[in-house]
Scaffold this active site. Sequence first.
Site, PDB file in Angstrom:
ATOM      1  N   ASP A   1      -0.351  -5.536   0.680  1.00  0.00           N
ATOM      2  CA  ASP A   1      -1.687  -5.792   0.144  1.00  0.00           C
ATOM      3  C   ASP A   1      -1.668  -7.192  -0.451  1.00  0.00           C
ATOM      4  O   ASP A   1      -0.730  -7.553  -1.165  1.00  0.00           O
ATOM      5  CB  ASP A   1      -2.043  -4.799  -0.971  1.00  0.00           C
ATOM      6  CG  ASP A   1      -2.580  -3.489  -0.450  1.00  0.00           C
ATOM      7  OD1 ASP A   1      -3.211  -3.498   0.618  1.00  0.00           O
ATOM      8  OD2 ASP A   1      -2.391  -2.470  -1.122  1.00  0.00           O
TER       9      ASP A   1
ATOM     10  N   CYS B   1       0.858  -1.180   0.000  1.00  0.00           N
ATOM     11  CA  CYS B   1       0.000   0.000   0.000  1.00  0.00           C
ATOM     12  C   CYS B   1       0.900   1.238   0.000  1.00  0.00           C
ATOM     13  O   CYS B   1       1.733   1.392   0.898  1.00  0.00           O
ATOM     14  CB  CYS B   1      -0.904   0.010   1.232  1.00  0.00           C
ATOM     15  SG  CYS B   1      -1.863   1.535   1.392  1.00  0.00           S
TER      16      CYS B   1
END
Length: 133
Positions: free
Chosen positions: A56, A49
Site C-alpha cells: 500500500d 495490505c
Amino acid sequence: MKTNHPETYDGRQDHIPSLKTPEIESFTNVYEGKDYTIDFTVPEFTAVCPKTGLPDFGVIYVSYVPTKRCIELKSFKEYILSYRNVGVFHEFLVNKIMEDLIAAIDPKYLKVIGDYNARGGIKTVVTREYNKI
C-alpha cells in the site's frame, strides 16, 4: 446479501495496538505557552495490505500544536519506516500513529491523515483529530 465477513477480517489487526515500533523521540518546546502549528508530510509511506499482501502506498500528513515537547523528525522517520513490511489496514494505521504521537508529546492539538493511493478504483483517506481538554 451478506455485508460483513468476520471470518476474513476478525483478528487480523489485534496485534496493531501493541505493535513494537521504534520510539518517537521528542525535544523541549522552548516556546511552550505559545500556540503555533507544526506540519509535516511523509510523501512516500508504504505498508502492506493485510488481506492481499500487496504493498500500500500513500501520504501521511501530521499537524500538531505542541505543549511541552516537539516531535524529533529523524526518530519519526524511523518509526514510519518500521511499517514498511507490516500488514495493517489504513484505519488501524492512522489510529496507531495518532495514539503513539499523543503518548510521545501530549500535544494540545493533533491531526493525522492517511491519504492512500487508489487501489481497485477506490481511494481511501483516513483522518483523525485530537484536541486536549
